[in-house]
Design an enzyme around this catalytic site. Sequence first.
Site, PDB file in Angstrom:
ATOM      1  N   ASP A  99      49.829  44.358  34.896  1.00 28.60           N
ATOM      2  CA  ASP A  99      48.528  43.711  34.804  1.00 28.60           C
ATOM      3  C   ASP A  99      48.720  42.446  33.969  1.00 28.60           C
ATOM      4  O   ASP A  99      49.273  42.499  32.872  1.00 28.60           O
ATOM      5  CB  ASP A  99      47.556  44.667  34.091  1.00 28.60           C
ATOM      6  CG  ASP A  99      46.140  44.550  34.589  1.00 28.60           C
ATOM      7  OD1 ASP A  99      45.638  43.423  34.625  1.00 28.60           O
ATOM      8  OD2 ASP A  99      45.539  45.585  34.922  1.00 28.60           O
ATOM      9  N   ASP A 201      44.088  39.780  36.234  1.00 28.54           N
ATOM     10  CA  ASP A 201      42.739  40.095  35.783  1.00 28.54           C
ATOM     11  C   ASP A 201      41.791  38.907  36.016  1.00 28.54           C
ATOM     12  O   ASP A 201      42.141  37.760  35.734  1.00 28.54           O
ATOM     13  CB  ASP A 201      42.818  40.411  34.274  1.00 28.54           C
ATOM     14  CG  ASP A 201      41.573  41.075  33.739  1.00 28.54           C
ATOM     15  OD1 ASP A 201      41.288  42.207  34.167  1.00 28.54           O
ATOM     16  OD2 ASP A 201      40.894  40.456  32.896  1.00 28.54           O
ATOM     17  N   GLU A 264      42.375  39.984  41.062  1.00 27.35           N
ATOM     18  CA  GLU A 264      41.103  40.706  40.952  1.00 27.35           C
ATOM     19  C   GLU A 264      39.974  39.717  41.200  1.00 27.35           C
ATOM     20  O   GLU A 264      39.813  38.755  40.445  1.00 27.35           O
ATOM     21  CB  GLU A 264      40.932  41.328  39.561  1.00 27.35           C
ATOM     22  CG  GLU A 264      39.670  42.178  39.487  1.00 27.35           C
ATOM     23  CD  GLU A 264      39.102  42.371  38.083  1.00 27.35           C
ATOM     24  OE1 GLU A 264      38.327  43.319  37.894  1.00 27.35           O
ATOM     25  OE2 GLU A 264      39.407  41.568  37.185  1.00 27.35           O
ATOM     26  N   HIS A 325      39.541  51.301  37.589  1.00 29.92           N
ATOM     27  CA  HIS A 325      39.123  51.768  36.273  1.00 29.92           C
ATOM     28  C   HIS A 325      37.795  51.167  35.811  1.00 29.92           C
ATOM     29  O   HIS A 325      37.344  51.448  34.707  1.00 29.92           O
ATOM     30  CB  HIS A 325      40.226  51.430  35.269  1.00 29.92           C
ATOM     31  CG  HIS A 325      40.439  49.949  35.151  1.00 29.92           C
ATOM     32  ND1 HIS A 325      40.925  49.179  36.201  1.00 29.92           N
ATOM     33  CD2 HIS A 325      40.196  49.088  34.154  1.00 29.92           C
ATOM     34  CE1 HIS A 325      40.969  47.926  35.830  1.00 29.92           C
ATOM     35  NE2 HIS A 325      40.536  47.836  34.585  1.00 29.92           N
ATOM     36  N   ASP A 326      37.193  50.319  36.630  1.00 32.02           N
ATOM     37  CA  ASP A 326      35.917  49.700  36.259  1.00 32.02           C
ATOM     38  C   ASP A 326      34.737  50.260  37.042  1.00 32.02           C
ATOM     39  O   ASP A 326      33.593  49.875  36.792  1.00 32.02           O
ATOM     40  CB  ASP A 326      35.965  48.181  36.517  1.00 32.02           C
ATOM     41  CG  ASP A 326      36.972  47.476  35.631  1.00 32.02           C
ATOM     42  OD1 ASP A 326      37.152  47.908  34.470  1.00 32.02           O
ATOM     43  OD2 ASP A 326      37.582  46.494  36.101  1.00 32.02           O
TER      44      ASP A 326
HETATM   45  C1  NOJ Z   1      38.588  43.237  34.442  1.00 36.03           C
HETATM   46  C2  NOJ Z   1      39.240  44.519  34.038  1.00 36.03           C
HETATM   47  O1  NOJ Z   1      39.517  45.286  35.181  1.00 36.03           O
HETATM   48  C3  NOJ Z   1      38.313  45.188  33.066  1.00 36.03           C
HETATM   49  O2  NOJ Z   1      38.695  46.506  32.791  1.00 36.03           O
HETATM   50  C4  NOJ Z   1      38.275  44.357  31.820  1.00 36.03           C
HETATM   51  O3  NOJ Z   1      37.349  44.904  30.914  1.00 36.03           O
HETATM   52  C5  NOJ Z   1      37.868  42.922  32.127  1.00 36.03           C
HETATM   53  N1  NOJ Z   1      38.517  42.397  33.292  1.00 36.03           N
HETATM   54  C6  NOJ Z   1      38.209  42.026  30.986  1.00 36.03           C
HETATM   55  O4  NOJ Z   1      39.588  41.824  30.929  1.00 36.03           O
END
Ligand code: NOJ
Length: 526
Positions: A99, A201, A264, A325-326
């Site tokens: 990542d 990210d 992402e 994970h979000d």
């Molecule tokens: C996206 C990530 O997937 C998330 O988990 C994170 O909190 C934010 N970006 C900030 O880096």
Amino acid sequence: MAEPLWWQSGAIYQIYPRSFQDSDGDGVGDLDGIRSRLDYLTWLGVDAIWISPIYPSPMADFGYDVADYCGIHPLFGSLRDFDALVAEAHARGLKVILDFVPNHTSDRHPWFLESRASRANAKRDWYVWRDGKADGAPPNNWMSQFGGPAWTYDDATRQWYLHSFLRQQPDLNWRNPQVRAAMNAVLDFWLRRGVDGFRVDVIWLLIKDEALRDNPPNPAWQPGQADIGRNLQVYNADQPEVHEVIAGMRQVLDRYDERVLIGEIYLPVERLVTYYGKGLGGAQLPFNFQLILAAWDAPKIARLIEEYEGHLPPGGWPNWVLGNHDQPRIAARVGSEQARVAAMLLLTLRGTPTLYYGDELGLGRVAIPRDAVQDPWEKNEPGLGLGRDPSRTPMQWNAGRHAAFTTAAKPWLPLDADHARMNVETLRAQPRSLLKLYHALLALRRRHRALTSGSFKLISADAHTLVYERALGAERLVVALNLGAEPQRLSDHLGGAEVLLSTALNREGTLAEPILRANEGLVLRP
Ligand code: NOJ
Ligand code: MG
């Protein structure tokens, strides 16, 4: 078609490292833990692992606040442990994707400490500093993803700094060429160590409007919704200049063999596909989150697949993501019966699939008691259901204490209450478990190139049923999915087809009657 590359034919498996396997009894997963579970991953049949951040970090956002891009947090191990993990993964034919978090650093990163030291500091411009408005308000109306304004006032130098996320995550200024060079050197550092690619990210947020104009208000926002939705993300996201930055990253990767750049990106399809870049010199896989965001409805899913396929630029390789994970887990969104259908959909669509650890066990929304909450978003905007902890709980390996995730008295997040039943060892012993279905689907992909590199054609979509074809050379496979809980009739000409796989794992051979059972998906050879 030419021989597909590994990141085209393979399946990616996301590991949230705090939650995969603890090896040292501190209640938090680590690199040696991951290494000890590589045999599981090769048995499952995935081709690559993407590991969420493992760098030194104060953990304000659980590793997405990086204090040193070229190190390993002691909680996870050391660079030596990392090298050992990569070596053992590679020995098994597994690729390793890291990542990369370029939009922001930790506020403890030495770059930021310098930057905030004085207005004259050489690194001042590495971050986004501005004067406030005359009335003492922040420089503009942008909101932080995690609630509140995206600006924090710094007393020492009497200016505000921008943070798209927590105030402990100051945004880097990607308009500064020194920032680009320093961050590209980070990519190089890991590529030389043998990593096979990066998941980048929030890549669509990297560059902001040069004049930092106010975002227009969002007329659809209502109280009780996340702060970030108050305004439309017009000037803080998806700016044209971002594509140069991504092309620069890609050039670093292209100096090595077959590495992959994944972005992402949460944007509508027509914007998403621009991230393949001019001449496809951008991200090879701009993450496609539509299956996460869509309603579980056959006609809607059919439409979004066709829309996505239709928007792909020539040479752009598709990809599909079912969870991360979000986001709420797939089983929490569609239920345990349809989670099986979702697995078949993910693994038979055209393009690289990304699986999220634990989804293969059917983990759902794990209840997190109030005093166990970890996620800063939940803490900042409590009670709105925004917290991500319920999707980040420890992997469940067997029916023992803490499901063998840790020997600590307490894991960092609670396990699913059902872990004695829902764990790798137990589900592996059950011939028809969801885990066995994932295993069978991944094996089927390896046996049938039509699934990994064949064409895609939608055959039909009605209220409950989605049917499509995957074909390569002489091989033609049909995937038929029942998104409902009632049996559905398929077209007559599928009668007599060979059943290669049913999501129920309870039939093979000839499809006597062209009928999909309740909640069933089939891969057929007509
Ligand atoms: C996206 C990530 O997937 C998330 O988990 C994170 O909190 C934010 N970006 C900030 O880096
Ligand atoms: Mg540990």
